[in-house]
Design a protein around this motif. Structure first.
Motif, PDB file in Angstrom:
ATOM      1  N   VAL A   1       0.838  -1.201   0.000  1.00 60.58           N
ATOM      2  CA  VAL A   1       0.000   0.000   0.000  1.00 60.58           C
ATOM      3  C   VAL A   1       0.874   1.253   0.000  1.00 60.58           C
ATOM      4  CG1 VAL A   1      -1.635   1.342   1.350  1.00 60.58           C
ATOM      5  CG2 VAL A   1      -1.995  -1.105   1.029  1.00 60.58           C
ATOM      6  N   LEU A   2       1.926   1.248   0.833  1.00 56.19           N
ATOM      7  CA  LEU A   2       2.849   2.390   0.848  1.00 56.19           C
ATOM      8  C   LEU A   2       3.467   2.617  -0.526  1.00 56.19           C
ATOM      9  CD1 LEU A   2       4.885   2.220   4.183  1.00 56.19           C
ATOM     10  CD2 LEU A   2       3.312   3.993   3.417  1.00 56.19           C
ATOM     11  N   ALA A   3       3.891   1.510  -1.148  1.00 51.19           N
ATOM     12  CA  ALA A   3       4.513   1.630  -2.472  1.00 51.19           C
ATOM     13  C   ALA A   3       3.523   2.194  -3.480  1.00 51.19           C
ATOM     14  CB  ALA A   3       5.030   0.262  -2.940  1.00 51.19           C
ATOM     15  N   LEU A   4       2.267   1.751  -3.401  1.00 48.85           N
ATOM     16  CA  LEU A   4       1.257   2.249  -4.339  1.00 48.85           C
ATOM     17  C   LEU A   4       0.998   3.734  -4.118  1.00 48.85           C
ATOM     18  CD1 LEU A   4      -1.420  -0.586  -4.644  1.00 48.85           C
ATOM     19  CD2 LEU A   4       0.189   0.227  -6.360  1.00 48.85           C
ATOM     20  N   VAL A   5       0.941   4.133  -2.844  1.00 48.11           N
ATOM     21  CA  VAL A   5       0.698   5.552  -2.541  1.00 48.11           C
ATOM     22  C   VAL A   5       1.848   6.397  -3.083  1.00 48.11           C
ATOM     23  CG1 VAL A   5       0.542   7.250  -0.690  1.00 48.11           C
ATOM     24  CG2 VAL A   5      -0.773   5.129  -0.547  1.00 48.11           C
ATOM     25  N   ILE A   6       3.090   5.954  -2.816  1.00 48.97           N
ATOM     26  CA  ILE A   6       4.252   6.686  -3.326  1.00 48.97           C
ATOM     27  C   ILE A   6       4.189   6.767  -4.843  1.00 48.97           C
ATOM     28  CG2 ILE A   6       6.763   6.607  -3.604  1.00 48.97           C
ATOM     29  CD1 ILE A   6       6.895   5.311  -0.817  1.00 48.97           C
ATOM     30  N   THR A   7       3.870   5.630  -5.468  1.00 49.71           N
ATOM     31  CA  THR A   7       3.787   5.585  -6.931  1.00 49.71           C
ATOM     32  C   THR A   7       2.759   6.591  -7.454  1.00 49.71           C
ATOM     33  OG1 THR A   7       4.381   3.261  -6.907  1.00 49.71           O
ATOM     34  CG2 THR A   7       3.356   4.086  -8.903  1.00 49.71           C
ATOM     35  N   ALA A   8       1.577   6.600  -6.816  1.00 47.70           N
ATOM     36  CA  ALA A   8       0.520   7.503  -7.285  1.00 47.70           C
ATOM     37  C   ALA A   8       0.937   8.960  -7.107  1.00 47.70           C
ATOM     38  CB  ALA A   8      -0.776   7.218  -6.544  1.00 47.70           C
ATOM     39  N   VAL A   9       1.516   9.251  -5.958  1.00 47.56           N
ATOM     40  CA  VAL A   9       1.873  10.648  -5.654  1.00 47.56           C
ATOM     41  C   VAL A   9       2.922  11.174  -6.636  1.00 47.56           C
ATOM     42  CG1 VAL A   9       3.088  12.090  -3.965  1.00 47.56           C
ATOM     43  CG2 VAL A   9       1.222  10.592  -3.235  1.00 47.56           C
ATOM     44  N   ILE A  10       3.854  10.293  -7.042  1.00 42.74           N
ATOM     45  CA  ILE A  10       4.882  10.732  -7.987  1.00 42.74           C
ATOM     46  C   ILE A  10       4.369  10.670  -9.426  1.00 42.74           C
ATOM     47  CG2 ILE A  10       7.174  10.231  -8.934  1.00 42.74           C
ATOM     48  CD1 ILE A  10       7.927   9.072  -6.223  1.00 42.74           C
ATOM     49  N   SER A  11       3.697   9.582  -9.766  1.00 43.09           N
ATOM     50  CA  SER A  11       3.413   9.313 -11.185  1.00 43.09           C
ATOM     51  C   SER A  11       2.284  10.147 -11.740  1.00 43.09           C
ATOM     52  CB  SER A  11       3.062   7.842 -11.382  1.00 43.09           C
ATOM     53  OG  SER A  11       4.012   7.026 -10.791  1.00 43.09           O
ATOM     54  N   LEU A  12       1.243  10.409 -10.941  1.00 46.56           N
ATOM     55  CA  LEU A  12       0.104  11.141 -11.490  1.00 46.56           C
ATOM     56  C   LEU A  12       0.494  12.554 -11.933  1.00 46.56           C
ATOM     57  CD1 LEU A  12      -3.032  10.000  -9.443  1.00 46.56           C
ATOM     58  CD2 LEU A  12      -2.532   9.637 -11.859  1.00 46.56           C
TER      59      LEU A  12
ATOM     60  N   LEU B   1      12.360   2.947   3.146  1.00 43.41           N
ATOM     61  CA  LEU B   1      13.250   2.471   2.092  1.00 43.41           C
ATOM     62  C   LEU B   1      12.687   1.281   1.321  1.00 43.41           C
ATOM     63  CD1 LEU B   1      16.808   3.024   3.574  1.00 43.41           C
ATOM     64  CD2 LEU B   1      15.480   4.432   2.002  1.00 43.41           C
ATOM     65  N   PRO B   2      12.185   0.239   1.994  1.00 39.66           N
ATOM     66  CA  PRO B   2      11.611  -0.850   1.184  1.00 39.66           C
ATOM     67  C   PRO B   2      10.431  -0.382   0.341  1.00 39.66           C
ATOM     68  CG  PRO B   2      11.341  -1.279   3.554  1.00 39.66           C
ATOM     69  CD  PRO B   2      12.244  -0.104   3.418  1.00 39.66           C
ATOM     70  N   ALA B   3       9.615   0.531   0.866  1.00 37.83           N
ATOM     71  CA  ALA B   3       8.485   1.027   0.081  1.00 37.83           C
ATOM     72  C   ALA B   3       8.987   1.790  -1.147  1.00 37.83           C
ATOM     73  CB  ALA B   3       7.595   1.925   0.936  1.00 37.83           C
ATOM     74  N   LEU B   4      10.023   2.611  -0.949  1.00 41.67           N
ATOM     75  CA  LEU B   4      10.611   3.345  -2.073  1.00 41.67           C
ATOM     76  C   LEU B   4      11.187   2.383  -3.111  1.00 41.67           C
ATOM     77  CD1 LEU B   4      12.532   6.448  -0.645  1.00 41.67           C
ATOM     78  CD2 LEU B   4      10.654   6.420  -2.281  1.00 41.67           C
ATOM     79  N   THR B   5      11.851   1.333  -2.610  1.00 45.97           N
ATOM     80  CA  THR B   5      12.448   0.372  -3.532  1.00 45.97           C
ATOM     81  C   THR B   5      11.369  -0.292  -4.388  1.00 45.97           C
ATOM     82  OG1 THR B   5      14.153  -0.051  -1.899  1.00 45.97           O
ATOM     83  CG2 THR B   5      13.917  -1.662  -3.671  1.00 45.97           C
ATOM     84  N   LEU B   6      10.286  -0.697  -3.719  1.00 45.48           N
ATOM     85  CA  LEU B   6       9.184  -1.301  -4.470  1.00 45.48           C
ATOM     86  C   LEU B   6       8.598  -0.298  -5.462  1.00 45.48           C
ATOM     87  CD1 LEU B   6       6.988  -3.466  -2.081  1.00 45.48           C
ATOM     88  CD2 LEU B   6       8.314  -4.165  -4.078  1.00 45.48           C
ATOM     89  N   ALA B   7       8.436   0.946  -4.995  1.00 43.36           N
ATOM     90  CA  ALA B   7       7.839   1.968  -5.861  1.00 43.36           C
ATOM     91  C   ALA B   7       8.723   2.231  -7.078  1.00 43.36           C
ATOM     92  CB  ALA B   7       7.615   3.261  -5.089  1.00 43.36           C
TER      93      ALA B   7
ATOM     94  N   LYS C   1       6.857   2.775 -15.003  1.00 43.03           N
ATOM     95  CA  LYS C   1       5.749   2.224 -15.781  1.00 43.03           C
ATOM     96  C   LYS C   1       4.537   3.132 -15.701  1.00 43.03           C
ATOM     97  CE  LYS C   1       6.637  -2.602 -15.016  1.00 43.03           C
ATOM     98  NZ  LYS C   1       6.209  -3.828 -14.349  1.00 43.03           N
ATOM     99  N   MET C   2       4.221   3.542 -14.464  1.00 46.11           N
ATOM    100  CA  MET C   2       3.017   4.332 -14.240  1.00 46.11           C
ATOM    101  C   MET C   2       3.134   5.704 -14.909  1.00 46.11           C
ATOM    102  SD  MET C   2       0.131   3.984 -12.720  1.00 46.11           S
ATOM    103  CE  MET C   2       0.094   3.013 -11.238  1.00 46.11           C
ATOM    104  N   VAL C   3       4.314   6.308 -14.819  1.00 47.33           N
ATOM    105  CA  VAL C   3       4.503   7.619 -15.447  1.00 47.33           C
ATOM    106  C   VAL C   3       4.242   7.505 -16.945  1.00 47.33           C
ATOM    107  CG1 VAL C   3       6.233   9.329 -16.108  1.00 47.33           C
ATOM    108  CG2 VAL C   3       6.094   8.549 -13.743  1.00 47.33           C
ATOM    109  N   ARG C   4       4.774   6.444 -17.544  1.00 40.37           N
ATOM    110  CA  ARG C   4       4.608   6.296 -18.993  1.00 40.37           C
ATOM    111  C   ARG C   4       3.154   6.080 -19.362  1.00 40.37           C
ATOM    112  NH1 ARG C   4       9.474   4.404 -21.770  1.00 40.37           N
ATOM    113  NH2 ARG C   4       8.298   2.764 -22.772  1.00 40.37           N
ATOM    114  N   VAL C   5       2.459   5.277 -18.565  1.00 39.07           N
ATOM    115  CA  VAL C   5       1.039   5.038 -18.869  1.00 39.07           C
ATOM    116  C   VAL C   5       0.222   6.326 -18.723  1.00 39.07           C
ATOM    117  CG1 VAL C   5      -1.055   3.917 -18.000  1.00 39.07           C
ATOM    118  CG2 VAL C   5       1.010   2.578 -18.382  1.00 39.07           C
ATOM    119  N   VAL C   6       0.425   7.028 -17.607  1.00 36.00           N
ATOM    120  CA  VAL C   6      -0.349   8.258 -17.385  1.00 36.00           C
ATOM    121  C   VAL C   6      -0.017   9.294 -18.464  1.00 36.00           C
ATOM    122  CG1 VAL C   6      -0.785  10.180 -15.813  1.00 36.00           C
ATOM    123  CG2 VAL C   6      -0.574   7.864 -14.914  1.00 36.00           C
TER     124      VAL C   6
END
Lengths: 313, 324
Positions: free
Chosen positions: A108-119, A180-186, A192-197
């Motif tokens: 969940v942390l990784a997904l949140v980080i991903t969304a916050v950066i990628s969107l 750190l593990p959440a960042l690594t996963l993100a 991928k997410m940046v490219r899709v968005v």
């Protein structure tokens, strides 16, 4: 068709799919695991004499015909009884559920980080088509996508744990050990997410309805937020759905690097030791989770896109 | 002439580097008076849509205004900032686009789209905006307007969607409404209904009707301007232009239109192809396709007054004088 009905239908459909999926996976798993070796022999150890192995076989019912074992196994699974771990003698499902929280937390942390950066980054990239910076950011994203996760993890540890000493990197020891593990996963997901968005935003911005919105006086910001992004996030939602499975089971390397007490590590060590009950319980739980996320993705789709509400009926 | 919307000597092109820009509109003069619908008629690539987009300040990337003026109520639109443009778009200038299937955002409700535009241009609250939106839907003949506010585009027929598009263009009571091929994507029976609606609504303000279809122009326009290769070649009151075309191109267009009374008679197509929009103008652009062309057509003819509110750009203008 109303929103509520559409959601109910989506959930019913997913529920049935889940049932079929679970039966198939359990069956497949049962036979695959029995093909891979004799757990009694592993349990008894390399030095054990045949009598000991036979004794262990009898104790766990491993000497019975395969079909009998299978039927008993399916019967037990229906009541969520996966048996005890062959190794630690504790309930397999409990062992798995104990790890579930840690893995879910990271996911969940990784997904949140991903969304916050990628969107924002993806939307910006897709929105400004003629900027030279776009070329550079695209290139950077492309390079980042090629960096394996363990390298990203090790670099992060080197920087934040070894050099700066800001964070800890061992086990689950509170929020400072989550980052750190959440960042690594993100770091797997963000490119991928940046490219899709970005691709979806650029595509949406070229649509006729954007020109219509412009003709009503919409500003660039309104075009992006009110008109292009609601269409573009559909693709991002789909990607989250598919990447969740990866986060659940494929995060092994990250878990090993950070000594994270999660699912991936448990799953791999259990496979190595032919600890059937734990493997079966873990795969079962992953299948349920992935199904739930897919159902949630469906619901999210029908909330975002009104056309899908009608299509579901 | 003192029009509501005036386009004067509008030249639009695509500059690249030091080279001469590629000119796609070469000196467009148009004027629309209060309560009048002007038809801008031409083939695809003639520059009619470009004219409409220029008036909305929505030129495609790379296109620049090289010369000329666009005035709305005497105010120079080309001199204004992007912020002022946004007040004009959807506020004092409304636009109806061709394809209602792709022109409405699939994830936005009808009421949402309308009230977004209303609240941008009028100081009303959410409830007030929805009331105005409902009234707008009623004014374009949409039944059950209140319920339709919650509808999404995919739930509406093509005709209803185009009515929504028209409501979107007129919801803030613009001074002029520009309609770019508003019936081209619709079935014939729906076309007639939408034309009726446009005739009524566009007459309340001023209207610029962009079409390739002389029949559509004849149906609702008070005046017609014929555009060919980025230049107006003929302009005048609809009835006069259709009954007595002065430019050979207009005459050719008319001869190529099927009519109920033309049964048994062959349609006469204009020979050849229209020039590419980007082709340079060295002579009268219609010269290669024109039956009347002579050596004097090597000079580009100016759009000159021809009496009775008519103008024509031709060295060999047809019509009563020429024929008699």
């Amino acid at each position: 068709m109303t929103r509520g009905l559409a959601i109910r239908d989506a959930l019913l459909r997913r529920g049935l799919e889940l049932l079929v999926l679970l039966v198939s996976i359990s069956t497949l798993l049962f036979f695959l695991l029995r093909l891979s070796g004799d757990p009694a022999a592993v349990l008894a150890g390399d030095e054990a004499d045949p009598e000991t192995v036979a004794l262990i076989s009898a104790r766990y019912g491993l000497d019975e015909p395969l079909l009998t074992q299978y039927l008993r196994y399916i019967g037990a699974i229906v009541t969520l009884d996966f048996g005890d771990s062959l190794r630690s003698q504790t309930d397999a499902l409990a062992l798995v559920m104990e790890r579930l929280g840690s893995t879910l937390l990271l996911a969940v942390l990784a997904l949140v980080i991903t969304a916050v950066i990628s969107l924002p980054l993806g939307a910006w990239l897709g929105f400004r088509p003629d900027a030279t910076t776009r070329k550079w950011v695209n290139g950077l994203v492309f390079v980042l996508q090629g960096i394996p996760g363990y390298i990203a993890g090790l670099l992060l540890i080197q920087l934040f744990v070894v050099e700066l000493r800001w964070l800890t990197s061992i086990g689950n020891a509170g929020p400072s050990s989550w980052i750190l593990p959440a960042l690594t996963l993100a770091s797997f997901l963000v490119p991928k997410m940046v490219r899709v968005v970005a691709a979806n935003t650029a595509e949406a911005m070229a649509e006729d309805y954007i020109r219509t919105a412009r003709a009503t006086g919409a500003s660039d910001g309104e075009l992006l937020m009110n008109h292009a992004l609601p269409n573009a996030v559909l693709g991002a939602t789909a990607l989250i759905g598919t990447q969740f499975a990866f986060l659940m089971s494929g995060s092994l390397i990250t878990e090993v690097i950070f000594a994270w007490p999660g699912f991936g590590a448990l799953l791999v060590s259990s496979v190595e030791r032919l600890d059937f009950p734990v493997v079966q319980a873990a795969v079962f739980v992953i299948a349920v989770l992935v199904s739930l996320v897919n159902a949630a993705t469906d619901v999210a789709f029908s909330l975002i896109d009104p056309r899908l509400r009608a299509a579901g009926s | 002439m003192s029009g509501l919307l005036e386009i004067e000597g509008l030249r639009i092109g695509f500059p690249h580097g030091q080279a001469e820009p590629v000119v796609v509109l070469d000196g467009i003069d148009l004027s629309i008076r209060q309560g009048e619908i002007l038809g801008l008629v031409g083939e695809s690539g003639s520059g009619k849509s470009m004219t409409a987009l220029a008036a909305m300040g929505l030129l495609p990337p790379g296109a620049r205004v090289l010369a000329g003026a666009i005035r709305l109520d005497g105010r120079d639109l080309l001199a204004q900032s992007e912020r002022q443009w946004r007040e004009v778009r959807g506020g004092t200038l409304g636009m109806v686009f061709q394809d209602p299937m792709t022109g409405l955002n699939p994830v936005r409700s009808v009421g949402g789209l309308l009230s977004e535009s209303i609240r941008r241009h009028q100081s009303v609250g959410k409830a007030g905006a929805l009331e105005i939106a409902e009234a707008a839907l009623r004014s374009v003949g949409i039944p059950a307007a209140r319920e339709r506010l919650a509808a999404f585009p995919h739930q509406l027929s093509g005709g209803l969607r185009q009515r929504v598009m028209i409501a979107l263009a007129l919801v803030n009571r613009p001074r002029v409404i520009i309609a770019d091929e508003p019936t081209t994507a619709l079935d014939a029976t729906i076309q007639a209904q939408i034309l009726d609606l446009l005739r009524d609504r566009l007459h309340e303000s001023g209207g610029l009707m962009i079409t390739h279809d002389l029949g559509v122009a004849a149906e609702i326009c008070d005046r017609i301007a014929v555009i060919y290769h980025g230049r107006i070649v003929e302009e005048g009151p609809t009835r006069a232009v259709l009954a007595d075309p002065r430019h050979p191109y207009t005459a050719g267009l008319l001869a190529a239109v099927p009519r109920f009374d033309s049964r048994g008679r062959r349609l006469v197509p204009i020979p050849g192809q229209p020039p590419a929009p980007t082709a340079t103008r060295l002579a009268c652009s219609f010269r290669p396709r024109c039956a009347f062309a002579t050596d004097s057509c090597a000079a580009i003819p100016a759009l000159a007054p021809g009496g009775a509110g008519r103008r024509v750009a031709c060295h060999h203008a047809l019509g009563r004088e020429a024929a008699g």
